[in-house]
Structure formats: C-alpha cells, structure tokens
Design an enzyme around this catalytic site. Structure first.
Site, PDB file in Angstrom:
ATOM      1  N   GLU A 123     -78.310   4.983 -62.389  1.00  0.00           N
ATOM      2  CA  GLU A 123     -78.205   4.662 -60.822  1.00  0.00           C
ATOM      3  C   GLU A 123     -78.185   6.130 -60.096  1.00  0.00           C
ATOM      4  O   GLU A 123     -77.326   7.028 -60.271  1.00  0.00           O
ATOM      5  CB  GLU A 123     -77.250   3.713 -60.682  1.00  0.00           C
ATOM      6  CG  GLU A 123     -76.923   3.553 -59.272  1.00  0.00           C
ATOM      7  CD  GLU A 123     -75.715   2.448 -59.077  1.00  0.00           C
ATOM      8  OE1 GLU A 123     -75.391   2.106 -57.739  1.00  0.00           O
ATOM      9  OE2 GLU A 123     -74.884   2.407 -60.002  1.00  0.00           O
TER      10      GLU A 123
ATOM     11  N   CYS B 279     -76.857  -1.498 -61.840  1.00  0.00           N
ATOM     12  CA  CYS B 279     -75.301  -1.527 -61.900  1.00  0.00           C
ATOM     13  C   CYS B 279     -74.782  -2.990 -61.889  1.00  0.00           C
ATOM     14  O   CYS B 279     -74.703  -3.741 -62.382  1.00  0.00           O
ATOM     15  CB  CYS B 279     -74.678  -0.262 -61.147  1.00  0.00           C
ATOM     16  SG  CYS B 279     -72.993   0.073 -61.868  1.00  0.00           S
TER      17      CYS B 279
ATOM     18  N   LYS C 280     -80.926  -2.512 -54.932  1.00  0.00           N
ATOM     19  CA  LYS C 280     -79.475  -3.335 -55.516  1.00  0.00           C
ATOM     20  C   LYS C 280     -79.109  -4.143 -54.328  1.00  0.00           C
ATOM     21  O   LYS C 280     -79.190  -4.092 -53.260  1.00  0.00           O
ATOM     22  CB  LYS C 280     -78.640  -2.100 -55.409  1.00  0.00           C
ATOM     23  CG  LYS C 280     -77.448  -2.663 -56.082  1.00  0.00           C
ATOM     24  CD  LYS C 280     -76.308  -1.423 -56.394  1.00  0.00           C
ATOM     25  CE  LYS C 280     -75.046  -1.754 -57.245  1.00  0.00           C
ATOM     26  NZ  LYS C 280     -74.387  -0.264 -57.161  1.00  0.00           N
TER      27      LYS C 280
END
EC number: 6.3.5.1
Length: 544
Positions: free
Chosen positions: A49, A152, A116
């Site tokens: 990430e 994540c 994300k």
C-alpha cells in the site's frame, strides 16, 4: 467456485522497506525489484500500500507538488511494466479528492485502478483526514486471470471482499501497510482464511516492512490458497521477495516457504531492533549514545542498539554519583565490554555540586526532596545531550512504558533524547526480553536481571518504594491504558482499591510529561503516541 482453465501466471510478492516521502527512491526500489522478478520469470509483481510515497505519508499528502511527483513515478512504473506487470499502491487525485489507490500496470498502460473503500480512523490511523473513500470494486484481466484489487483495511470488512468476488475476481490482491503489535500476525491469517473459506477465492496479502517513526512494520506477507491454507509465508522483519504460480484456481509456491517468527518475545525483540535501526538510519544519524546505569532498562536498550546498528555505532556512558553502587559500575562495564561498544565513565558529582552551590541561597531552610533527585538525572541528561551535539550521535532514551505511564521519569533528565527503544514495553516485559536476549548470547549480566530495580537516586532506594510491585502495576496499567477498563472493573479483577486509584491518578496527571517525551517503537495495541490522545488540561475524574 469453479474457474476457467488459464495459463499459469507467475507472481512475485515484493515485501519492501520504503522510505516515507522519498518518491524517487521508492520508485527506484520498486523498479529494481520488478526487474529482478522479471529475470526470475515472473509475469506480475505485487507491492504494498502507498509504496511510492511510503506509509504513512501524513501531511506530505497535502504538499502541492505531490501530483507531479506521483505522475513522474508512474511514468517510470509504466515503462518497466513492458517487462513485467506491476501492482502497486500510490495516492491519486481525482476531481479535487485524494484517493488511496492500487493500480495494475502492464505493457505501459494502467489496466485498472482501485480506490480503497475502508479508511481506518482509529488507533494510529487517521486516513479520513487525507483520503476520500472509493465506492467500486476493481477487477482487471491479466493474461486471462481476473485480479481483484483491495487495499489493507478493506479485508477487515466483508463488503469490499464480497464486492470484488461478485465482480468476477479469480484471485484477490491485498496491498498492505499493516503495523505490528504483539499477536497481530495470527489475527491477519485467521481473517484471510475466513474470507477465502467463505468466497472460495485465493488471496495474496503483501505487507511492507520497516520502521517509520513510532510505527514498525513486520512484513510477514503470506498467501492463502483456495483450500484456506497458507501456501506461502514470507520472512518477518526484513525485505523479501517470494514467488508463486496461479493456475486453474490454485496457488502454489515456486520458492520455499519461509516461516515467519512466531509471535512472542522473538517478534517483540525484533520489532524493537528494526524500529531503532530504521529511525537512526533513515534520519541519517551516524550512531547513538546512551546512559548505561547498570540497571535492566539501559542494559536491554544497549543490546537492542547494538543488534540494530553494530557495536561500532553505539556509545555507552556510565555517569555515577554518590548513590551509584559498585555492582552497577561493574555490571555496566561488563556489558559494554561483552558488546564491544565505546564506553566511558563520567562522574556527575562535580557538576551536581556546582548546581547545588548556585542554588544554595534559594534552597536554604528547605528540606531535601525529589528536587535533588531530579537534579542528578538532569546532570546526566546535559552530559548526554552535549555528547550528542558534539558527535552527531542521537541520544537513545532508556525509559519503559510502566515508568512513562506513572511519570516515574525526569523531564530534561532521563527523558532527554531522540528516540525510545522501550517506550511501549512494560517493565515486566523488559525483564522477559532481557532473559530472551541472553539466550541468543549472554551479554546482559545475570545480576542486572535478578536485582530489585532501582534508579539509585537515594540511599538504598528501590522502585517499589514508590510504586506497586511491577507485576501488579503492569496489569493495572494494561487494563486501564489498552483495555480502557474503569477503576471498578480493575478492582473487580482482584486489585487493591488503593493501588488502583493511585496508579490511575498517576497515569492521568502525568500526561504533560508524555507530551514532551521522545517518540519510540510502538509494539502494543495502544502506545503513548498517535493512538492515545488525552488532553493535558482536563477535569475528568477517572475513579468515578
């Protein structure tokens, strides 16, 4: 879930130690890893990430030149993708909103970009300060394999994973910057196995490694196959590159599985070592200097420093006073010799006397109290900071979490310094870690571990004169700080009311000291730093 027959897709997982803010350096590191993977026959390499900025970039994300720097970096990534496809994390600005993205690049083009969705905003995370949340799944086709992208925190929730599976993913890539705390690797693996079992889609979990201020990232990247078993476990605490093959819905490792160290004292110790190493090296300090007292905290700190940097970059200073025992002097010298560091002894007696002489008119008629004890500590702090200024060596503080919690430390004295190796380590764990380190090689004298802890600021002083026994103290502290238990809950767990009320009060009234303390390695679920923010000035009554 049945998958169509596909040609084998050779995948490299790249676990890198990126440097926050060094976008050109991080890009060069990614390109070097990609070229190595291509030479090994990989078709795709997966990074972590926000790999191009490093994680967490914090307010660097607000710099006006960010877009230009990322655009230049992605141009280089696009160029290397003619040799090997690249999945990598980076920030992207769209319509005046910033997104935490993962993109797949192949043959010079971006096949797809995912934003994300789940932005963590708790403990050490504050991503909502910077990013807008994505809304849609992203699945890209690479050589007939449909790759689903997640970032994540997305895998800590079911919705983004379910959405990615529904969009047709054959294989899910999860790009991570997941900081370490004790026990976390087990949580990660159980979580990913649950997703794979539920959806029948294998998943690659790629994490970064390295220290960044108080955070430390353990790496420990892994892959879970369609049978919900780990098919690959990468190394902890170091950069690593591993290879797998995806074919017809199955993952298999090309390279031997490297088992991560088990959670426990080994992981905790390695977290401290990596945190110190990267803070010192990434900030370009030539080395560290610390006060070696003959006590347990400085003994463990010295061991961590030497294991992080090597003995040639560590300097230890014994600073004895009237109350310093012969045992302390002997043990400090023994450990310094055993670890091969530069060592000297400088008495603080002359400077203490000069201070007392200058202050005599103001102190006349007043009783001796902690003022004189604190003055000893501040003399030591002045010495260490002077050596630091002259040599460029950073002062490594030696205080532990138990002391920082209750204020058992002196501002501008033993708290002086740039970084705290043990800042998030309770005293009972300090003893356990010292014992553990001696199993590697016996460098800490055993009587340092066995003797009652003492700051040696007064005749025959021991810590338990002022504090509950450390096993009692640490249990109260852990319950109050990390589990947010009330006083009554802690008392109900078996602790004496007087102990609980006194400890809680000490924690609360010493927030002002912690605000002025150096940062240090975070290894618990809640350290004294980014994830515990209490107002210094407040009227909250904790015992109610």
């Amino acid at each position: 879930m049945s998958k169509s027959l596909t040609a084998p897709l050779n995948i490299a997982m790249a676990q890198c130690n990126f440097h926050v803010g060094d976008i050109p350096g991080n890009t060069a590191k990614a390109i070097e890893a990609a070229q190595q993977a291509a030479a090994e026959g990989a078709d795709l390499i997966v990074f972590s990430e926000l790999a191009l900025t490093g994680y967490p970039p914090e307010d660097l994300l607000m710099r006006p030149s960010l877009e230009l720097r990322i655009a230049a970096a992605l141009k280089e990534i696009a160029a290397v993708s003619h040799r090997i496809a690249v999945a990598i994390g980076y920030p992207v600005k769209r319509d005046n909103a910033l997104f935490n993205c993962a993109g797949v690049w192949s043959k010079g083009e971006c096949l797809g970009e995912y934003a994300k969705q789940e932005l963590p905003n708790y403990q050490v995370f504050d991503e909502k300060r910077y990013f807008s949340a994505g809304q849609e799944a992203c699945v890209v086709d690479l050589d007939g394999v449909k790759l689903g992208l997640t970032v994540c925190e997305d895998v800590w929730f079911d919705a983004p994973v379910s959405q990615t599976v529904e969009a047709g993913a054959d294989l899910i890539l999860n790009l991570n910057a997941s900081p370490f705390h004790s026990g976390k690797q087990k949580e990660r693996i159980e979580l990913i196995k649950k997703h794979v079992s539920q959806h029948g889609v294998p998943l690659l979990y790629v994490n970064q490694v390295g220290g960044q201020d108080e955070l430390v990232f353990d790496g420990s990247s892994f892959a879970v196959g369609v049978d919900s078993e780990c098919v690959l476990q990468m190394a902890s605490w170091k950069e690593d590159q591993a290879y797998l093959v995806y074919e017809d819905g199955q993952l298999r490792p090309q390279s031997a599985s490297r088992e991560a160290r088990e959670d426990g004292l080994a992981s905790l110790y390695n977290a401290l070592v990596l945190g110190v190493r990267d803070y010192v090296n990434k900030n370009r300090f030539p080395g560290v200097v610390l006060g070696l007292s003959g006590g347990i905290d400085s003994a463990l700190t010295l061991a961590v420093a030497v294991d992080a940097l090597g003995p040639e970059r560590v300097r230890a200073v014994m600073m004895p006073f009237t109350y310093t025992s012969g045992m302390s002097k002997e043990d400090a010298a023994l450990q310094a010799e055993a670890m091969g560091v530069q060592y000297q002894s400088v008495s603080i007696e002359p400077m203490y006397k000069e201070f007392m002489s200058a202050l005599a008119p103001d102190f006349e008629g007043l009783k001796v109290d902690t003022t004189e004890e604190n003055l000893q500590s501040r003399c030591r702090g002045v010495l260490l900071m002077a050596l630091s200024n002259k040599t460029g060596y950073m002062v490594l503080t030696t205080g532990n979490k138990s002391e920082m919690a209750v204020g058992y430390a002196t501002l501008y004295g033993d708290m002086a310094g740039g970084y705290g190796a043990l800042k998030d380590v309770y005293k009972t764990k300090v003893f356990a870690l010292a014992e553990y380190r001696n199993t590697i090689s016996p460098v800490i004298p055993q009587r340092v571990i066995d003797r009652p802890p003492s700051a040696e600021l007064a005749p025959d002083q021991v810590d338990e004169d002022s504090l509950p026994a450390y096993p009692v103290l640490d249990d109260i502290l852990e319950r109050y700080i990390e589990q947010d238990e009330s006083a009554e809950q802690i008392i109900a767990a078996g602790h004496e009311r007087d102990d609980v009320m006194r400890v809680i009060r000490l924690v609360d009234v010493n927030e002002y000291k912690r605000r002025q303390a150096s940062i240090g390695v975070r290894v618990t679920r809640r350290g004294f730093g980014r994830d515990r923010r209490y107002p210094v000035t407040n009227g909250w009554k904790a015992g109610i």
